[in-house]
Design a protein around this motif. Structure first.
Motif, PDB file in Angstrom:
ATOM      1  N   ALA A  43       0.836  -1.212   0.000  1.00  0.00           N
ATOM      2  CA  ALA A  43       0.000   0.000   0.000  1.00  0.00           C
ATOM      3  C   ALA A  43       0.868   1.258   0.000  1.00  0.00           C
ATOM      4  O   ALA A  43       0.630   2.190  -0.772  1.00  0.00           O
ATOM      5  CB  ALA A  43      -0.937  -0.011   1.209  1.00  0.00           C
ATOM      6  N   VAL A  44       1.898   1.289   0.848  1.00  0.00           N
ATOM      7  CA  VAL A  44       2.795   2.458   0.912  1.00  0.00           C
ATOM      8  C   VAL A  44       3.507   2.666  -0.412  1.00  0.00           C
ATOM      9  O   VAL A  44       3.592   3.785  -0.920  1.00  0.00           O
ATOM     10  CB  VAL A  44       3.818   2.291   2.067  1.00  0.00           C
ATOM     11  N   LEU A  45       4.011   1.589  -0.993  1.00  0.00           N
ATOM     12  CA  LEU A  45       4.732   1.697  -2.255  1.00  0.00           C
ATOM     13  C   LEU A  45       3.836   2.158  -3.401  1.00  0.00           C
ATOM     14  O   LEU A  45       4.323   2.655  -4.411  1.00  0.00           O
ATOM     15  CB  LEU A  45       5.396   0.364  -2.613  1.00  0.00           C
ATOM     16  N   ASN A  46       2.527   2.009  -3.222  1.00  0.00           N
ATOM     17  CA  ASN A  46       1.578   2.478  -4.236  1.00  0.00           C
ATOM     18  C   ASN A  46       0.934   3.809  -3.866  1.00  0.00           C
ATOM     19  O   ASN A  46      -0.069   4.212  -4.457  1.00  0.00           O
ATOM     20  CB  ASN A  46       0.515   1.403  -4.487  1.00  0.00           C
ATOM     21  N   GLY A  47       1.511   4.492  -2.866  1.00  0.00           N
ATOM     22  CA  GLY A  47       1.083   5.848  -2.545  1.00  0.00           C
ATOM     23  C   GLY A  47      -0.039   5.995  -1.539  1.00  0.00           C
ATOM     24  O   GLY A  47      -0.523   7.106  -1.317  1.00  0.00           O
ATOM     25  N   TYR A  48      -0.477   4.920  -0.896  1.00  0.00           N
ATOM     26  CA  TYR A  48      -1.554   5.022   0.086  1.00  0.00           C
ATOM     27  C   TYR A  48      -0.996   5.430   1.438  1.00  0.00           C
ATOM     28  O   TYR A  48       0.110   5.047   1.815  1.00  0.00           O
ATOM     29  CB  TYR A  48      -2.313   3.697   0.195  1.00  0.00           C
ATOM     30  N   LYS A  49      -1.767   6.209   2.186  1.00  0.00           N
ATOM     31  CA  LYS A  49      -1.326   6.686   3.494  1.00  0.00           C
ATOM     32  C   LYS A  49      -2.046   5.985   4.646  1.00  0.00           C
ATOM     33  O   LYS A  49      -1.625   6.095   5.789  1.00  0.00           O
ATOM     34  CB  LYS A  49      -1.539   8.190   3.587  1.00  0.00           C
ATOM     35  N   THR A  50      -3.141   5.293   4.348  1.00  0.00           N
ATOM     36  CA  THR A  50      -3.860   4.542   5.378  1.00  0.00           C
ATOM     37  C   THR A  50      -4.298   3.198   4.809  1.00  0.00           C
ATOM     38  O   THR A  50      -4.442   3.037   3.594  1.00  0.00           O
ATOM     39  CB  THR A  50      -5.113   5.291   5.884  1.00  0.00           C
TER      40      THR A  50
END
Length: 97
Positions: A43-50
């Motif tokens: 998720a982080v690597l795809n730009g999500y913050k939560t």
């Protein structure tokens, strides 16, 4: 996107009545935490913050233990790129695109 666990529920510290030794079962071996960590990193690597998880009442304490907080019917965790980058290095995770 979804994780389902099927089969008989095994208590966390279940011991065999005859030998007193812990039973060797598939549950409680850390696979869920590893899957959640991988999902968080992806998720982080795809730009999500939560990250939000629909969790039944019986599983909420599990998610609390790994950093999620209850918001409505969801367990939510704020993700930090730096902490997950460190985990990638520490655990030497290999992610394939």
């Amino acid at each position: 996107r979804e994780l389902h666990v099927y089969g008989q529920m095994i208590p966390v510290y279940k011991q065999d009545d005859k030998t007193g030794k812990k039973e060797k079962k598939v549950q409680h071996m850390g696979f869920g935490k590893k899957l959640m960590r991988a999902a968080e990193i992806i998720a982080v690597l795809n730009g999500y913050k939560t990250l939000s998880v629909i969790a039944g009442v019986g599983t909420r304490n599990y998610y609390r233990k790994i950093g999620y907080k209850l918001k409505g019917t969801y367990m939510i965790k704020t993700l930090s790129f730096i902490s997950y980058f460190k985990q990638l290095i520490f655990y030497k995770l290999k992610l394939v695109k």
